[in-house]
Enzyme design. Structure first.
Site, mmCIF file in Angstrom:
data_model
loop_
_atom_site.group_PDB
_atom_site.id
_atom_site.type_symbol
_atom_site.label_atom_id
_atom_site.label_comp_id
_atom_site.label_asym_id
_atom_site.label_seq_id
_atom_site.Cartn_x
_atom_site.Cartn_y
_atom_site.Cartn_z
ATOM 1 N N GLY A 175 -3.920 -25.969 39.839
ATOM 2 C CA GLY A 175 -3.497 -26.603 38.584
ATOM 3 C C GLY A 175 -3.230 -28.181 39.039
ATOM 4 N N GLU A 179 0.513 -25.492 43.399
ATOM 5 C CA GLU A 179 -0.831 -26.006 44.596
ATOM 6 C C GLU A 179 -0.631 -27.407 44.491
ATOM 7 O OE1 GLU A 179 -4.630 -24.929 43.634
ATOM 8 O OE2 GLU A 179 -4.891 -26.486 42.456
ATOM 9 N N ASP A 223 -6.622 -26.479 34.691
ATOM 10 C CA ASP A 223 -5.989 -27.399 34.943
ATOM 11 C C ASP A 223 -5.062 -27.785 34.051
ATOM 12 O OD1 ASP A 223 -6.568 -26.504 37.625
ATOM 13 O OD2 ASP A 223 -7.430 -28.090 37.648
ATOM 14 N N GLU A 248 -13.065 -33.200 35.034
ATOM 15 C CA GLU A 248 -13.471 -34.788 35.121
ATOM 16 C C GLU A 248 -14.483 -34.491 36.249
ATOM 17 O OE1 GLU A 248 -10.239 -36.085 37.636
ATOM 18 O OE2 GLU A 248 -10.257 -37.861 37.626
ATOM 19 N N GLY A 291 -15.376 -26.452 39.202
ATOM 20 C CA GLY A 291 -14.485 -25.287 39.135
ATOM 21 C C GLY A 291 -15.095 -24.666 37.832
HETATM 22 O O1 F6P Z 1 -9.985 -27.713 39.037
HETATM 23 C C1 F6P Z 1 -9.902 -26.218 39.126
HETATM 24 C C2 F6P Z 1 -9.249 -25.988 40.346
HETATM 25 O O2 F6P Z 1 -8.974 -24.159 39.969
HETATM 26 C C3 F6P Z 1 -8.103 -26.669 40.544
HETATM 27 O O3 F6P Z 1 -7.138 -26.105 40.498
HETATM 28 C C4 F6P Z 1 -8.126 -25.933 42.282
HETATM 29 O O4 F6P Z 1 -7.255 -26.523 43.105
HETATM 30 C C5 F6P Z 1 -9.543 -25.765 42.691
HETATM 31 O O5 F6P Z 1 -10.650 -25.828 41.082
HETATM 32 C C6 F6P Z 1 -10.192 -24.828 43.447
HETATM 33 O O6 F6P Z 1 -11.562 -25.192 43.576
HETATM 34 P P1 F6P Z 1 -12.468 -24.690 44.239
HETATM 35 O O7 F6P Z 1 -11.812 -23.329 45.557
HETATM 36 O O8 F6P Z 1 -13.413 -23.700 43.479
HETATM 37 O O9 F6P Z 1 -13.057 -25.181 45.168
#
Ligand code: F6P
Length: 343
Positions: free
Chosen positions: A170, A222, A127, A103, A10
């Site tokens: 998060g 979340e 996060d 990660e 992300g």
């Molecule tokens: O890991 C970062 C993060 O923003 C998390 O907080 C969230 O769950 C996830 O990415 C959402 O990612 P996307 O909608 O881009 O798949």
């Protein structure tokens, strides 16, 4: 040296600041030639690149997102993906790679390192859940955005005597919820680290409202989950890394609070707003320090490492350690600090 750079996972405020720092330091101090891979590991697999030099990096320090694009593509989940990545790195004559990601991206970097790719990692995620570093860049910005939103929610909640549930990101860690909840004066903070009991939450809101307060902000991460058997939640789809797509707990919570307490409730899901836009000054500095340190690690030949922040110093840690354990919030932080302000 010919050094490849990629951003994966992300997006996150501060990615461009890292790219700029790697390019500037690499070009000016070491005479490097830098190559950007487009859309993370997808660009490596497909050999899609862009030249990266000081000119390409002008003006990007305050810009959110990433000029390189990003994706959650995992070469280990694609047939022939690893072989394609290795031959594309060879074809582009990449002598070292700087992988900026969380990660998942760093996990791929480590596994490619085992296959001979010379790689240095830079930790990124709003996060803040990577255990090898005290802070990841992007976290501070996300907390500030969430705090600004909570400040605004207070005034509308107070005007209407409402409970407003604010859902923040998060993943499986409650860092954003805890920090933004404390900074924003939340009436409840619910984190994944400690399953919540909906009746306990409602009781606390009832007590608050009996004491003469008619508006409450509930901050929920979340990834927060109700205590087993107390409320049913739907589970989301999985991405390429097998992660569940989270979100939705805020709406469920607002509906339950309204049903059980009779207090009019609303939900605000901050979502990707927390990831967009300009990084805070703190994140720009941290990202810049990480970028400079990453290219230094490349030239010191310290591969299969990740740069990290420890006691305000930038250190190098093995990539394997960087991705081994999730850094979660100690619920004592919520109990000892935040709870004093819940009543
Ligand atoms: O890991 C970062 C993060 O923003 C998390 O907080 C969230 O769950 C996830 O990415 C959402 O990612 P996307 O909608 O881009 O798949």
């Amino acid at each position: 040296m010919r050094v490849g750079v990629l951003t994966g996972g992300g997006d996150c405020p501060g990615l461009n600041a890292v790219i700029r720092a790697v390019v500037r330091k690499g070009q000016v101090s070491y005479g490097d030639e830098l190559v950007g891979f487009i859309d993370g590991w997808r660009g490596v697999i497909e050999g899609v690149v862009m030249p990266l030099d000081i000119e390409h990096c002008r003006g990007i320090l305050p810009r959110g997102g990433t000029i390189l694009g990003t994706s959650r593509t995992n070469p280990f989940k694609i047939t022939g993906g690893v072989e394609a990545a290795l031959s594309s790195l060879a074809e582009h004559r990449i002598e070292a790679l700087v992988a900026i990601g969380g990660e998942d991206t760093l996990g791929v970097a480590h596994r490619l390192g085992e296959r001979g790719v010379r790689v240095v990692g830079v930790p990124k995620t709003i996060d803040n859940d990577l255990s090898a570093t005290e802070v990841t860049f992007g976290f501070h910005t996300a907390v500030q955005i969430a705090t600004d939103a909570i400040d605004r929610l207070h005034t509308t909640a107070e005007s209407h005597d409402r409970v407003i549930v604010c859902e923040v990101m998060g993943r499986h860690a409650g860092w954003i919820a805890t920090y933004a909840g404390i900074a924003g004066g939340a009436a409840e903070i619910l984190v994944p680290e400690e399953p919540f009991d909906i009746e306990v939450v409602c009781d606390s809101l009832r007590r608050r409202h009996q004491a003469g307060r008619f508006a409450s902000i509930v901050v929920v991460a979340e990834g927060a989950k109700p205590r087993e058997g107390t409320l049913s939640v739907r589970s989301g789809e999985l991405d390429q890394f097998g992660h569940e797509r989270l979100g939705g707990i805020g709406s469920l919570l607002a509906a339950e609070i309204e049903n059980r307490t009779g207090f009019e409730s609303r939900v605000t899901i901050l979502g990707h707003i927390q990831r967009g836009g300009t990084p805070t000054a703190y994140d720009r500095v941290l990202a810049t320090r990480f970028g400079v340190a990453a290219i230094e690690a490349v030239h010191d030949g310290e591969f299969d490492t990740m740069v990290a922040l420890r006691a305000d110093h930038i250190v190098r840690v093995p990539l394997a350690d960087a991705v081994s354990t999730l850094k979660t919030v100690d619920p004592a932080l919520v109990h000892d600090v935040a709870e004093a302000f819940f009543a």
